[in-house]
Design a protein around this motif. Structure first.
Motif, mmCIF file in Angstrom:
data_model
loop_
_atom_site.group_PDB
_atom_site.id
_atom_site.type_symbol
_atom_site.label_atom_id
_atom_site.label_comp_id
_atom_site.label_asym_id
_atom_site.label_seq_id
_atom_site.Cartn_x
_atom_site.Cartn_y
_atom_site.Cartn_z
ATOM 1 N N THR A 33 0.820 -1.218 0.000
ATOM 2 C CA THR A 33 0.000 0.000 0.000
ATOM 3 C C THR A 33 0.856 1.271 0.000
ATOM 4 O OG1 THR A 33 -0.156 -0.135 2.426
ATOM 5 C CG2 THR A 33 -1.946 -1.120 1.142
ATOM 6 N N HIS A 34 2.123 1.119 -0.333
ATOM 7 C CA HIS A 34 3.062 2.252 -0.380
ATOM 8 C C HIS A 34 3.076 2.807 -1.797
ATOM 9 C CE1 HIS A 34 6.669 4.626 -0.108
ATOM 10 N NE2 HIS A 34 6.974 4.188 1.110
ATOM 11 N N GLU A 35 2.602 4.029 -1.960
ATOM 12 C CA GLU A 35 2.473 4.616 -3.299
ATOM 13 C C GLU A 35 3.811 4.952 -3.935
ATOM 14 O OE1 GLU A 35 -0.092 7.959 -2.920
ATOM 15 O OE2 GLU A 35 -1.905 6.739 -2.544
ATOM 16 N N GLY A 36 4.876 5.034 -3.126
ATOM 17 C CA GLY A 36 6.163 5.442 -3.674
ATOM 18 C C GLY A 36 7.096 4.302 -4.011
ATOM 19 N N LEU A 37 6.711 3.061 -3.666
ATOM 20 C CA LEU A 37 7.588 1.915 -3.888
ATOM 21 C C LEU A 37 6.874 0.838 -4.696
ATOM 22 C CD1 LEU A 37 9.205 1.456 -0.343
ATOM 23 C CD2 LEU A 37 10.104 2.772 -2.279
ATOM 24 N N GLU A 38 7.633 0.169 -5.552
ATOM 25 C CA GLU A 38 7.121 -0.942 -6.347
ATOM 26 C C GLU A 38 8.079 -2.124 -6.218
ATOM 27 O OE1 GLU A 38 6.699 -2.236 -11.040
ATOM 28 O OE2 GLU A 38 6.700 -0.102 -10.520
ATOM 29 N N ILE A 39 7.549 -3.282 -5.883
ATOM 30 C CA ILE A 39 8.383 -4.473 -5.745
ATOM 31 C C ILE A 39 8.691 -5.030 -7.130
ATOM 32 C CG2 ILE A 39 8.519 -6.818 -4.831
ATOM 33 C CD1 ILE A 39 6.622 -5.893 -2.581
ATOM 34 N N ALA A 40 9.974 -4.980 -7.492
ATOM 35 C CA ALA A 40 10.395 -5.435 -8.819
ATOM 36 C C ALA A 40 11.032 -6.817 -8.792
ATOM 37 C CB ALA A 40 11.380 -4.424 -9.425
ATOM 38 N N ALA A 41 11.521 -7.247 -7.624
ATOM 39 C CA ALA A 41 12.174 -8.556 -7.540
ATOM 40 C C ALA A 41 12.102 -9.071 -6.111
ATOM 41 C CB ALA A 41 13.632 -8.463 -7.992
ATOM 42 N N LEU A 42 11.934 -10.397 -6.002
ATOM 43 C CA LEU A 42 11.892 -11.071 -4.711
ATOM 44 C C LEU A 42 12.818 -12.280 -4.778
ATOM 45 C CD1 LEU A 42 8.013 -11.133 -4.142
ATOM 46 C CD2 LEU A 42 9.645 -9.646 -2.960
ATOM 47 N N SER A 43 13.608 -12.475 -3.745
ATOM 48 C CA SER A 43 14.492 -13.644 -3.750
ATOM 49 C C SER A 43 14.196 -14.561 -2.570
ATOM 50 C CB SER A 43 15.960 -13.215 -3.706
ATOM 51 O OG SER A 43 16.429 -13.124 -2.374
ATOM 52 N N ALA A 44 14.502 -15.824 -2.773
ATOM 53 C CA ALA A 44 14.489 -16.834 -1.718
ATOM 54 C C ALA A 44 15.494 -17.893 -2.124
ATOM 55 C CB ALA A 44 13.096 -17.433 -1.534
ATOM 56 N N ASP A 45 15.927 -18.673 -1.188
ATOM 57 C CA ASP A 45 16.898 -19.727 -1.493
ATOM 58 C C ASP A 45 16.170 -21.030 -1.777
ATOM 59 O OD1 ASP A 45 19.142 -21.244 -1.802
ATOM 60 O OD2 ASP A 45 19.716 -21.227 0.313
ATOM 61 N N ARG A 46 15.731 -21.712 -0.733
ATOM 62 C CA ARG A 46 15.057 -23.001 -0.918
ATOM 63 C C ARG A 46 13.720 -22.884 -1.641
ATOM 64 N NH1 ARG A 46 16.635 -22.871 4.274
ATOM 65 N NH2 ARG A 46 14.492 -22.625 4.998
ATOM 66 N N LYS A 47 13.093 -21.718 -1.569
ATOM 67 C CA LYS A 47 11.769 -21.555 -2.166
ATOM 68 C C LYS A 47 11.817 -20.836 -3.520
ATOM 69 C CE LYS A 47 9.117 -21.863 2.101
ATOM 70 N NZ LYS A 47 10.182 -22.409 2.933
ATOM 71 N N ALA A 48 12.995 -20.716 -4.094
ATOM 72 C CA ALA A 48 13.126 -20.090 -5.421
ATOM 73 C C ALA A 48 12.267 -20.831 -6.428
ATOM 74 C CB ALA A 48 14.580 -20.104 -5.865
ATOM 75 N N GLY A 49 11.592 -20.065 -7.282
ATOM 76 C CA GLY A 49 10.702 -20.634 -8.286
ATOM 77 C C GLY A 49 9.253 -20.650 -7.854
ATOM 78 N N MET A 50 8.999 -20.438 -6.578
ATOM 79 C CA MET A 50 7.630 -20.451 -6.071
ATOM 80 C C MET A 50 7.013 -19.057 -6.139
ATOM 81 S SD MET A 50 8.174 -22.900 -2.704
ATOM 82 C CE MET A 50 6.426 -22.875 -2.262
ATOM 83 N N GLU A 51 5.698 -19.002 -6.096
ATOM 84 C CA GLU A 51 4.973 -17.745 -5.979
ATOM 85 C C GLU A 51 4.876 -17.376 -4.491
ATOM 86 O OE1 GLU A 51 4.036 -15.910 -8.401
ATOM 87 O OE2 GLU A 51 4.016 -17.237 -10.148
ATOM 88 N N MET A 52 4.859 -16.089 -4.191
ATOM 89 C CA MET A 52 4.718 -15.664 -2.802
ATOM 90 C C MET A 52 3.422 -16.182 -2.185
ATOM 91 S SD MET A 52 7.115 -14.023 -1.138
ATOM 92 C CE MET A 52 6.530 -12.791 0.025
ATOM 93 N N ALA A 53 2.371 -16.307 -2.990
ATOM 94 C CA ALA A 53 1.096 -16.809 -2.482
ATOM 95 C C ALA A 53 1.210 -18.239 -1.974
ATOM 96 C CB ALA A 53 0.031 -16.723 -3.562
ATOM 97 N N GLU A 54 2.152 -18.997 -2.512
ATOM 98 C CA GLU A 54 2.371 -20.365 -2.037
ATOM 99 C C GLU A 54 3.100 -20.363 -0.690
ATOM 100 O OE1 GLU A 54 3.624 -23.306 -5.216
ATOM 101 O OE2 GLU A 54 4.127 -21.409 -6.221
ATOM 102 N N VAL A 55 3.993 -19.424 -0.526
ATOM 103 C CA VAL A 55 4.785 -19.343 0.692
ATOM 104 C C VAL A 55 4.004 -18.652 1.802
ATOM 105 C CG1 VAL A 55 6.960 -18.530 1.689
ATOM 106 C CG2 VAL A 55 6.885 -19.270 -0.698
#
Length: 342
Positions: free
Chosen positions: A24-46
Motif C-alpha cells: 500500500t506504499h504509493e512510492g515503492l514498487e516491488i520489482a524482484a523477490l528472492s528466496a533460497d530453498r523456495k526459489a521458483g515459487m509464488e509468494m502466495a504459495e509461501v
C-alpha cells in the motif's frame, strides 16, 4: 513514478512484512523477490495471506537484474548478508535488516557473533539505522544497517535520558519480553507449539545477548564514556511484539518530561501521560512505539515501559522508514497504518 525495490530473503517473516507494508506504499514498487530453498515459487504459495497481490516470482539472488532497481532490502541471516552485499553493485542503495553492519568495530562484531567480519570496508560505510537519531546520515547513505528489534526498544526508552544526564548511568536494568517471530522462521525445536505455548522463559541471560553490543556502542557514544546496562530478554508465547520494562535511578517526573519533550514531534514515537502504561496490543502490526513512565515506591526511581512490534517498527517498518529517507520520499509514507486490534 514509484521507485523499484528488491527484497532479498522474501520468504522469511521480515521479508513478508516488507511485502505487506509496500503493498500500500504509493512510492515503492516491488520489482524482484528472492528466496533460497523456495526459489521458483509464488509468494502466495509461501505466504497465503499475500495471495491478493500480484508479485514477482521468487528467484535466486544471482538471477536478479539489479540494473533497474533503486533500492534493495536485505532480509537475510547474519554472516550470509556480508557475502551478498559485497557482491551487489556498488551503486545500489541497500537497507540491511540483518546484524552484519550494526556494530562499527569489527572486533565487537567478532566478540558478539563469534566470527570475523568479512566485509570490513562495507562495515565502515554503513550508517546505523535508528531513524529518529540518524536521519541526516541515513538520507545520504548508500548502506543502512537496521537495528536489532530489542536494541531499538531499549534505545527509545533510554537515549534521551542518557543524553540529558538525568539518570544514573551505572544502574540501568532492561527486562524485555519478546514475541516468537523475533526468532525467525527457521524450524527450531524450542519454538514448536508444544515446547513454547503455555509458558515463558528467559534466554541469553547474564550479558550474553548479542543486542548488548548495540546498547554498549550507542549508549557509550551518547554518554562519552562506557555505559553497560543489565539486560535479560524473555520469550513469550505470542506472535508479535516487544515489551521492555526499564528500571532507572532518576526523578520519575523528570524522566517523563525528558522523553515527552524529546519525542514531541516524532510521528511514530508516542509518550503516554505520566502513569499510563502501554501494552503490546496497542501497537500490533504498526510502525508505532508507545512509551509510558511511572514512579516506583522507592523514591528517586523510575520505571519506563516501551512497546513496539518487532516485525514492523523493530525491523521491516523501520527499514521502509529509512528507505523513504534514502529515496527522498516522505518519511511516513506507507507506514501510517493503524495497529490491529483486537
Amino acid at each position: 513514478m514509484a521507485r523499484k525495490v528488491a527484497i532479498l530473503g522474501a520468504s522469511g517473516y521480515t521479508g513478508a512484512e516488507l511485502v505487506r507494508l509496500i503493498a500500500t506504499h504509493e512510492g515503492l514498487e516491488i520489482a524482484a523477490l528472492s528466496a533460497d530453498r523456495k526459489a521458483g515459487m509464488e509468494m502466495a504459495e509461501v505466504f497465503p495471506f499475500l495471495r491478493h497481490l500480484t508479485l514477482p516470482r521468487l528467484q535466486k539472488i544471482d538471477e536478479i537484474d539489479f540494473s533497474g532497481i533503486d533500492l534493495c532490502f536485505c532480509a537475510l541471516p547474519h554472516a550470509t548478508t556480508q557475502q551478498v552485499v559485497s557482491a551487489l553493485p556498488r551503486t545500489l542503495r541497500i537497507v540491511d535488516l540483518s546484524a552484519d553492519f550494526r556494530l562499527r568495530d569489527p572486533a565487537e562484531y567478532a566478540k558478539w557473533y563469534g566470527q570475523p567480519h568479512t566485509a570490513v570496508d562495507l562495515q565502515k560505510e554503513a550508517v546505523y539505522g535508528l531513524t529518529e537519531f540518524y536521519r541526516a546520515d541515513i538520507a545520504k547513505a548508500r548502506l543502512v544497517a537496521g537495528t536489532g528489534c530489542n536494541a531499538a526498544t531499549g534505545q527509545y526508552a533510554l537515549r534521551p535520558l542518557i543524553s540529558k544526564g538525568c539518570i544514573d548511568l551505572d544502574d540501568i536494568l532492561i527486562d524485555l519480553k519478546a514475541g516468537v517471530s523475533g526468532a525467525g522462521r527457521s524450524l527450531k525445536e524450542n519454538l514448536l507449539h508444544a515446547e513454547l505455548s503455555g509458558g515463558t522463559h528467559s534466554y541469553s541471560a547474564g550479558g550474553k545477548h548479542r543486542h548488548l553490543g548495540e546498547f554498549d556502542q550507542e549508549f557509550s557514544k551518547i554518554a562519552g564514556r562506557p555505559v553497560h546496562v543489565q539486560f535479560t530478554p524473555h520469550l513469550l508465547p505470542m506472535n508479535r511484539g516487544i515489551l521492555a520494562t526499564v528500571y532507572v535511578k532518576g526523578d520519575p517526573k523528570v524522566v517523563h518530561e525528558t522523553l515527552a519533550t524529546a519525542y514531541e514531534t516524532e510521528p511514530f514515537l508516542k509518550v503516554l501521560p505520566f502513569g499510563a502504561l502501554p501494552s503490546t496490543r496497542d501497537i500490533a502490526g504498526s510502525n508505532f512505539c508507545h512509551i509510558g513512565v511511572t514512579g516506583d515506591r522507592i523514591p528517586g526511581r523510575a520505571i519506563i515501559i516501551a512497546v513496539l512490534d518487532n516485525l514492523t517498527k523493530g525491523s521491516s517498518g523501520q527499514a521502509i522508514q529509512n528507505a523513504n529517507l534514502m529515496l527522498g520520499l516522505p518519511e511516513t509514507q506507507g507506514l501510517m497504518l493503524a495497529p490491529v486490534f483486537p
